[in-house]
Design a protein around this motif. Sequence first.
Motif, short mmCIF file in Angstrom:
data_model
loop_
_atom_site.label_atom_id
_atom_site.label_comp_id
_atom_site.label_asym_id
_atom_site.label_seq_id
_atom_site.Cartn_x
_atom_site.Cartn_y
_atom_site.Cartn_z
N ASN A 1 0.82 -1.21 0.00
CA ASN A 1 0.00 0.00 0.00
C ASN A 1 0.86 1.26 0.00
OD1 ASN A 1 -2.44 -1.36 -0.01
ND2 ASN A 1 -2.58 -1.44 2.23
N MET A 2 1.95 1.22 0.78
CA MET A 2 2.85 2.38 0.80
C MET A 2 3.44 2.65 -0.57
SD MET A 2 3.10 4.04 3.64
CE MET A 2 4.67 4.87 3.39
N GLN A 3 3.91 1.60 -1.21
CA GLN A 3 4.50 1.76 -2.53
C GLN A 3 3.47 2.25 -3.54
OE1 GLN A 3 6.28 -2.04 -3.37
NE2 GLN A 3 7.67 -1.90 -1.59
N GLU B 1 4.23 12.29 4.51
CA GLU B 1 4.74 10.97 4.91
C GLU B 1 3.89 10.38 6.04
OE1 GLU B 1 7.58 7.86 4.38
OE2 GLU B 1 6.95 9.58 3.18
N ILE B 2 3.52 11.23 7.02
CA ILE B 2 2.66 10.75 8.11
C ILE B 2 1.31 10.32 7.56
CG2 ILE B 2 1.40 11.45 10.18
CD1 ILE B 2 3.77 13.32 10.82
N ALA C 1 -1.82 3.74 4.97
CA ALA C 1 -1.46 2.35 4.67
C ALA C 1 -1.60 1.46 5.91
CB ALA C 1 -0.04 2.28 4.13
N TYR C 2 -1.14 1.96 7.05
CA TYR C 2 -1.22 1.15 8.27
C TYR C 2 -2.66 1.03 8.75
CZ TYR C 2 -0.48 -0.66 12.92
OH TYR C 2 -0.53 -1.45 14.04
N TYR C 3 -3.43 2.11 8.67
CA TYR C 3 -4.83 2.09 9.14
C TYR C 3 -5.62 1.03 8.40
CZ TYR C 3 -9.27 3.86 10.91
OH TYR C 3 -10.48 3.97 11.55
N LYS C 4 -5.36 0.92 7.09
CA LYS C 4 -6.11 -0.05 6.30
C LYS C 4 -5.81 -1.47 6.75
CE LYS C 4 -7.60 -0.73 1.56
NZ LYS C 4 -7.52 -0.20 0.18
#
Length: 713
Positions: free
Chosen positions: A576-578, A629-630, A636-639
Amino acid sequence: MASKVKGEKSADPNILVSHDRLYKIDQLRALNIGKYLPLPQLVTVGDQSSGKSSVLESLTAIPFPRGQELCTRYATQITHRRDDHSFIGISIIPGPQASAEHKEHVESYYRQVDDTAQLQAEFAVILDEVNTRMGIRTPNNPTGQHTFSEDVLKIEKCGPNEDYLTVIDVPGIFRTTTEGITTEKDKSMVRDMVIKYIKDPRTIILAVLPCNVDVATQEILALAEDYDKAGERTLGVLTKPDLLKERSAKASVCALVLGKRKPLNLGYYIIRNRGGDDDEDDLELAKREDMFRQEPWRDLPDERVGVGALRERLRDLLGEITDQAFPKIRTELRDMLVKTQNTLRNLGPSRKTERQQQQYLATMAGKFQELMRAALDADYSRNKAFDDGELRLITTIVNHTEWFDLTFRKSSQTYLFVKQAGLSDDGDDSQEPPALAEVDPTAFPELASVMVTNWSTAAPQDGIMSWIESIHRDSRGITLGTVTPAMLSSAFRGQSVKWEIITKQYLSLAILAVHKFIMKALEIVCNCPNVLPRLSAALLTQLLASYDKAMEQAMLLVEIETQRKPYTLNHYFNSNMQKVRGLKIKDQMKPHTERITRSGGEEVRQYIRPEKVFSVVENKSNAEYSREEIHDTLRAYYKVASKRFVDYVYYLAVDHSLLSGPDSPLLLFSENWVLGLDDRKLANIAAENHQTSDMRAKLEKKVQDLKEAIEIL
């Protein structure tokens, strides 16, 4: 009963007056079946001093003592029955409202004499004993509590030459009370007693009317008309004709017998009873009835005059109603037996001993577990009880879990993430959660300490970048990186602040569904309304502990997810980050894209100059870069975390803690739980109360009586 011309016997060849049937009815009466359904019988009724007891004596040859009115204080049942041996038995049938102590006291009384001569000699003493047993107040029993009694004096006259005949005499109706002797309550009691007998459709009413009183003033005829509207069961018995002196009075009585005045379908009979100084023998009877050979009585039909004619007619009538009622009585007894057995069966097995109580609860627990397994497997065709939607437990849980999942995707974020082309966020899901059914907080007040009261969910807000900027500004420290773990932790805690209330709502719904199922299933498997509240109360403490544990498990998951440092090994986080970074660079490059076209305007390709790439990437401040960035990391992490959390809440807090785990409240009411109860708790839950115990004893006695009655018939 069909109407008859006065005095005539039935000519219907299909009606057979059966002595065998009369005997069987007499056996039923001896079994006291009359308290369950009406039996064919003859009842003498009338006003006080109308001559009822004398009529009874004339019909039955039972010599009641002269000058006493003891027998008129209660009903007297005289039964003639064939037997190999001659004897007369005297006993007491307790009244329907008798206490257990009084019932035992009067039922223990029994006297037997050899013949009427011995009875005549001992009858006064016997009646004193009977009155004392019943508690009747008399000169010989001044401490008696009652003037009248609902108990019945039963006299059986048995012998090889006896005809089957049962006659019941009830106290005479009176209109005025006597101070110190009778009361208004006594007057009502006697009237109710008379009505109780004459209202039965298989009772022949012998309305005793003294000749020296105008029949129009006799209350008993009006009362008989109320309960025998067709007039098919009422026969008039005229007494004391010897008291008439005037010719007009005698003519008026003759008009009654001839059916010319106030006619009855069964007509009137005229008899002369024994006087106080008369002996009871055939010679004396013939002398008394000599008067019917004189004017004007000799013009009356012979079949309407005298004790012999009356006795013969009553035997015929009793035989006729017995033959007519016999098939119906058999049917009614069978129907009554089935209903009584069903009522007894609904009480469940007897629960007097500890073993019986354990078996009772263990059987119930087994049925409960069967329902529970079917409810969790959605095997609703196994039992009609599942027509009730509250028992379809797993379906309800699935619906609530779907609500939880969709609500979480739609509303669990505090702020909406920035929309980005090519990237979907859970908060943007277009599917709406299903509407919550209205929860009534008063339906199960015992759950007040477990369930939430707040059922609203706020929608996510706009302005996430401003919020992240404040977090970044308030959380910066001396570091080489732009995003610290503390910043991400703060951002995630703020973004997930609604997880607790939504999770509590979901667990409350699941707990409510489980509790409803348990309470409804207990109602189904527990057929005793006295046991159900005691069983529910015994289970409640442990049930609430299980519900609390499930809620605590869910809150532990909330704490782990929202209060610990964000971390995951799920590869979807990096993916997701990428994806976010790639899409962001693509969006930033679009304004700097150049195109190569042919002369005709056809595009050949797109390209971007390398120096432009560097300018886009490098042309950002540290603060701007940190905010993005935050945001991107948080998204991404929340998902990943929210999907993980929803699954774990279901599996650990709902499925494991409430449904299928070893400490599930659904597994509480089991055979092992029953076997673990000590004697006191077991008795408190399952032992029968006195009311149920008494009802069971009465039903068992009734079943036994009805079975014996059916066997007799």
